[in-house]
Design a protein around this motif. Structure first.
Motif, PDB file in Angstrom:
ATOM      1  N   UNK B 164       0.634  -1.278   0.638  1.00 56.09           N
ATOM      2  CA  UNK B 164      -0.270  -0.003  -0.411  1.00 56.09           C
ATOM      3  C   UNK B 164       0.872   0.994   0.187  1.00 56.09           C
ATOM      4  N   UNK B 165       2.390   1.085   0.431  1.00 57.41           N
ATOM      5  CA  UNK B 165       2.644   2.260   0.552  1.00 57.41           C
ATOM      6  C   UNK B 165       3.179   2.802  -0.946  1.00 57.41           C
ATOM      7  N   UNK B 166       3.976   1.853  -1.652  1.00 54.42           N
ATOM      8  CA  UNK B 166       4.125   2.427  -2.103  1.00 54.42           C
ATOM      9  C   UNK B 166       2.616   2.578  -3.243  1.00 54.42           C
ATOM     10  N   UNK B 167       2.013   2.053  -3.175  1.00 51.64           N
ATOM     11  CA  UNK B 167       0.923   2.410  -4.013  1.00 51.64           C
ATOM     12  C   UNK B 167       0.343   3.811  -4.069  1.00 51.64           C
ATOM     13  N   UNK B 168       0.254   4.056  -2.898  1.00 53.66           N
ATOM     14  CA  UNK B 168      -0.809   5.046  -2.191  1.00 53.66           C
ATOM     15  C   UNK B 168       0.109   6.562  -2.738  1.00 53.66           C
ATOM     16  N   UNK B 169       2.120   6.397  -2.302  1.00 50.80           N
ATOM     17  CA  UNK B 169       2.447   7.030  -2.774  1.00 50.80           C
ATOM     18  C   UNK B 169       2.389   7.649  -4.554  1.00 50.80           C
ATOM     19  N   UNK B 170       2.483   6.507  -5.150  1.00 51.39           N
ATOM     20  CA  UNK B 170       2.806   6.903  -6.667  1.00 51.39           C
ATOM     21  C   UNK B 170       1.108   7.492  -7.118  1.00 51.39           C
ATOM     22  N   UNK B 171       0.092   7.248  -6.436  1.00 46.44           N
ATOM     23  CA  UNK B 171      -0.799   7.818  -7.044  1.00 46.44           C
ATOM     24  C   UNK B 171      -0.743   9.527  -7.108  1.00 46.44           C
ATOM     25  N   UNK B 172      -0.033  10.012  -5.002  1.00 44.09           N
ATOM     26  CA  UNK B 172      -0.400  11.437  -4.948  1.00 44.09           C
ATOM     27  C   UNK B 172       1.155  12.708  -6.056  1.00 44.09           C
ATOM     28  N   UNK B 173       2.097  11.178  -6.535  1.00 45.60           N
ATOM     29  CA  UNK B 173       3.098  11.919  -7.081  1.00 45.60           C
ATOM     30  C   UNK B 173       3.572  11.656  -8.872  1.00 45.60           C
ATOM     31  N   UNK B 174       2.424  11.143  -9.060  1.00 43.69           N
ATOM     32  CA  UNK B 174       3.347  10.357 -10.067  1.00 43.69           C
ATOM     33  C   UNK B 174       2.597  10.961 -11.732  1.00 43.69           C
ATOM     34  N   UNK B 175       1.301  12.209 -11.171  1.00 43.20           N
ATOM     35  CA  UNK B 175       0.384  12.374 -11.896  1.00 43.20           C
ATOM     36  C   UNK B 175      -0.564  11.832 -12.552  1.00 43.20           C
ATOM     37  N   UNK B 176      -0.636  11.285 -11.582  1.00 40.01           N
ATOM     38  CA  UNK B 176      -2.024  10.509 -11.510  1.00 40.01           C
ATOM     39  C   UNK B 176      -3.765  11.929 -12.005  1.00 40.01           C
ATOM     40  N   UNK B 177      -3.453  12.396 -10.957  1.00 37.84           N
ATOM     41  CA  UNK B 177      -4.355  13.509 -10.602  1.00 37.84           C
ATOM     42  C   UNK B 177      -4.113  14.415 -10.607  1.00 37.84           C
ATOM     43  N   UNK B 178      -2.544  14.562 -10.444  1.00 38.99           N
ATOM     44  CA  UNK B 178      -2.449  16.793 -10.211  1.00 38.99           C
ATOM     45  C   UNK B 178      -0.960  16.438 -11.777  1.00 38.99           C
ATOM     46  N   UNK B 179      -1.015  17.142 -12.044  1.00 43.10           N
ATOM     47  CA  UNK B 179       0.107  17.463 -13.550  1.00 43.10           C
ATOM     48  C   UNK B 179       1.683  16.893 -12.555  1.00 43.10           C
ATOM     49  N   UNK B 184       6.298  20.670  -6.214  1.00 38.38           N
ATOM     50  CA  UNK B 184       7.707  21.146  -5.795  1.00 38.38           C
ATOM     51  C   UNK B 184       8.661  20.618  -6.919  1.00 38.38           C
ATOM     52  N   UNK B 185       9.083  21.273  -7.186  1.00 41.41           N
ATOM     53  CA  UNK B 185      10.372  20.785  -7.690  1.00 41.41           C
ATOM     54  C   UNK B 185      11.032  19.506  -6.780  1.00 41.41           C
ATOM     55  N   UNK B 186      11.387  19.669  -5.136  1.00 38.63           N
ATOM     56  CA  UNK B 186      11.351  18.176  -4.528  1.00 38.63           C
ATOM     57  C   UNK B 186      10.556  17.310  -5.022  1.00 38.63           C
ATOM     58  N   UNK B 187       9.568  17.305  -5.150  1.00 37.95           N
ATOM     59  CA  UNK B 187       8.793  16.177  -5.608  1.00 37.95           C
ATOM     60  C   UNK B 187       8.481  15.236  -6.623  1.00 37.95           C
ATOM     61  N   UNK B 194       9.723   7.067  -9.224  1.00 38.05           N
ATOM     62  CA  UNK B 194       8.014   6.179  -9.233  1.00 38.05           C
ATOM     63  C   UNK B 194       8.568   6.060 -10.639  1.00 38.05           C
ATOM     64  N   UNK B 195       8.223   3.904 -10.844  1.00 36.34           N
ATOM     65  CA  UNK B 195       7.902   3.813 -11.916  1.00 36.34           C
ATOM     66  C   UNK B 195       6.499   4.062 -12.442  1.00 36.34           C
ATOM     67  N   UNK B 196       5.615   4.514 -12.465  1.00 37.25           N
ATOM     68  CA  UNK B 196       3.970   4.970 -12.617  1.00 37.25           C
ATOM     69  C   UNK B 196       4.691   6.131 -13.368  1.00 37.25           C
ATOM     70  N   UNK B 197       4.998   7.226 -12.880  1.00 39.25           N
ATOM     71  CA  UNK B 197       4.928   8.138 -13.379  1.00 39.25           C
ATOM     72  C   UNK B 197       6.045   8.133 -15.116  1.00 39.25           C
ATOM     73  N   UNK B 198       6.254   6.666 -15.230  1.00 43.51           N
ATOM     74  CA  UNK B 198       6.336   6.681 -16.656  1.00 43.51           C
ATOM     75  C   UNK B 198       5.517   6.127 -17.292  1.00 43.51           C
ATOM     76  N   UNK B 199       4.698   5.839 -16.308  1.00 37.33           N
ATOM     77  CA  UNK B 199       3.521   4.754 -17.100  1.00 37.33           C
ATOM     78  C   UNK B 199       2.472   6.252 -17.868  1.00 37.33           C
ATOM     79  N   UNK B 200       2.369   6.594 -16.488  1.00 33.91           N
ATOM     80  CA  UNK B 200       1.086   8.092 -16.817  1.00 33.91           C
ATOM     81  C   UNK B 200       2.282   9.230 -17.735  1.00 33.91           C
ATOM     82  N   UNK B 201       3.345   9.134 -17.643  1.00 31.33           N
ATOM     83  CA  UNK B 201       3.879   9.796 -19.377  1.00 31.33           C
ATOM     84  C   UNK B 201       3.696   8.810 -20.166  1.00 31.33           C
TER      85      UNK B 201
END
Lengths: 323, 241
Positions: B164-179, B184-187, B194-201
């Motif tokens: 659940x940890x990587x799953x929920x982190x990835x939902x918020x940080x990988x562009x699923x709902x917010x680009x 912020x730059x650090x995020x 995170x692999x989901x970033x490349x999936x969404x992109x």
């Protein structure tokens, strides 16, 4: 001409950090033989089997199955062996028949033969009427029988049975022992681990006794039993319970070994039968136990086991309660 | 021989699909959760549903592939059924691959349903080769991630919790709902790992008709696949040493 052994183990060793579970054991098993690994819990029986079937990597030594090294040729060797682990680990969600068909497919049984073989085994093990029943709904004995059937689906040359009758009721265990005898009659080589001494005595052609990871003796049951001759064991039955007086009785017969069989029965091992009888009668009178019977018992494999291993008979009797 | 390994891989994956995946809990976790999540965002901003489609497909890939991985590995380890598979003439690596392919096949089925519904319903014209490539690599990478987490722990609940940890982190940080670019730059830097970033992109590019960046996303997903599957194979083998 002698045929080469189907299993050869040389200095086979398994270490878990500081613990030596199997300590440089060596043995051969001939084709068609039932070979027993006998010993108390933690003696290394199951670890030995796990190494031989490829589930655990030996820390040292060497072993071959049908001439194939267990490290380099295990995948090929697995095609010729069937394994019944100490737990019945088929799939609860699948029916008896589906479980057998799944195993047939894994082992590459030709498609045309899969259903026939599954049905034949279900009939042979008395499970045909329940072939569509889910494995999870079966009784312990039925699960055990189906697990053995699954190990035979690819017609292996060697069958490994790890504690086959543990947890079964008397009838199911007897039926399973008959089945094992029948499999041997068909020419199958069987490696059996057990801590039931009667089972090893009844089924095995040869027995290796393991204690703390080492083989302390390998021989036929008859020869092993002959080692115990000359040492008497006498069973006493009382009308009252004796369990609370065991320490007193052991103290009185300090040169003998006293084992509690059940609440009112004890077995005494020793070299001086007259003294054992005399002291037991006196002890019964002193404590008002009401001695009902006294029988000298012919040396059993249990006696041999106790003599060879030096383990207390009490330990062995506790072992019979199961794992 | 490799034919034996392939045969075993196929039958183990097929058995897992029948026994564990095509059951209500896996289906609901794999498809209902992403749809409900996306619907919530759609209701907040109903004008641009097409914008949410890459995220919806990405979440379906992530949740469906990892829906039953803990069950097919940890539950079977506990019952001894996984050991039963290793008694067959097959290597531990192939057993792990079969477990990954079971998750992959179920995920592919769920993703096909969601993607087809979106493409037909919204009259989208994607780059199908790009969509197929990104989806396939993502399905394999996330199924391998599920396998890696599962073989790293003992219990089903440990695996589920840890996943659940990587799953929920990835939902918020990988562009699923917010680009990602709006974060912020650090995020943004964190999102790169995170692999989901490349999936969404990749899915966004494919659904837009394809861009050169799609192949960079594919390469990144391939690297994540290798980073997850090989350690998972090694760990499973080690459990039986």
């Amino acid at each position: 001409m002698n045929t080469p052994p189907v299993i050869q183990a040389n200095d086979l060793t398994k270490r878990y950090e500081d613990l030596v579970a199997v300590d440089r054991i060596s043995f051969d098993v001939s084709e068609g033989e039932i070979f027993g690994l006998l010993g108390p819990n933690g003696s290394g029986k199951s670890t030995t089997i796990r190494m031989l079937v490829g589930l655990s990597r030996p820390s040292g030594g060497r072993a071959t199955i049908l001439g194939r090294d267990i490290l380099s040729g295990m995948i090929e060797a697995k095609k010729q062996i069937g394994v019944v682990p100490d737990i019945s680990n088929l799939y609860d969600e699948l029916s008896a028949r589906e479980n057998l068909l799944f195993m047939a497919r894994l082992y590459g049984v030709p498609k045309a033969l899969q259903e026939q073989r599954a049905d034949d085994l279900l009939r042979a093990f008395g499970l045909y009427e329940r072939k569509e029943g889910k494995f999870g709904s079966f009784s312990r004995g039925m699960k055990r029988a189906l697990t053995i059937a699954a190990a035979l689906i690819h017609e292996p040359r060697i069958l490994f049975l790890d504690e086959p009758t543990v947890g079964l009721d008397v009838v199911a265990a007897r039926s399973l022992r008959n089945l094992i005898s029948n499999l041997r009659a068909q020419g199958l080589t069987i490696i059996l681990t057990t801590h039931y001494l009667e089972e090893a005595d009844h089924l095995c052609d040869r027995i290796a006794i393991l204690v703390k990871g080492k083989i302390v003796s390998i021989d036929t049951p008859e020869r092993l039993k002959s080692l115990a001759r000359g040492r008497l064991s006498i069973e006493f039955t009382f009308s009252s319970g004796i369990s609370k007086l065991m320490d007193d009785l052991s103290e009185r017969l300090s040169d003998s070994e006293v084992a509690l069989l059940d609440e009112s029965r004890v077995r005494i091992y020793g070299d001086d039968p007259q003294r054992i009888f005399r002291e037991a009668f006196r002890f019964s009178e002193d404590h008002g136990l009401g001695l009902e019977a006294a029988n000298s018992v012919f040396p059993s494999l249990e006696d041999a086991f106790v003599r060879i291993t030096g383990l207390s008979p009490v330990v062995m009797l506790k072992e019979k309660g199961g794992k | 021989m490799w034919q034996d390994e392939l045969r075993c891989i196929y039958h183990i994956a097929e058995k897992d699909m029948r026994t564990y995946y095509l059951k209500p809990p896996a289906v609901s976790w794999g498809i209902v959760f992403p749809v409900a999540w996306t619907l919530a965002f759609y209701l907040r901003n109903p004008q641009d549903f097409a914008e949410l489609v890459p995220g919806l497909i990405a979440m379906t890939i992530l949740f469906s592939t990892t829906a039953a991985e803990a069950v097919v590995i940890n539950f079977e380890l506990r019952l001894g059924s996984l050991e039963r598979l290793l008694l067959a003439p097959v290597s531990a690596e192939s057993v792990l691959l079969a477990k990954v392919l079971g998750g992959f096949a179920f995920g592919a089925l769920m993703t096909l349903v969601v993607a087809a519904g979106c493409i037909i319903g919204l009259d989208l014209h994607p780059d199908y080769l790009g969509l197929f490539t990104i989806s396939t690599l993502s399905l394999l990478a996330f199924s391998s991630l599920g396998a890696l987490v599962s073989v790293s722990v003992k219990e089903v609940f440990e695996a589920q919790t840890l996943l659940n940890l990587p799953r929920f982190i990835m939902i918020f940080l990988c562009g699923v709902v917010y680009p990602v670019s709006a974060m912020p730059e650090a995020l943004q830097v964190l999102a790169k790992f995170l692999p989901l970033t490349y999936t969404v992109s990749g899915l966004r590019s494919a659904l837009a008709g394809g861009t050169p960046y799609l192949w960079w996303d594919s390469l990144a997903l391939l690297a994540f696949l290798a980073a997850f599957i090989f350690p998972a194979m090694r760990l499973l083998g080690k459990k039986f040493e």
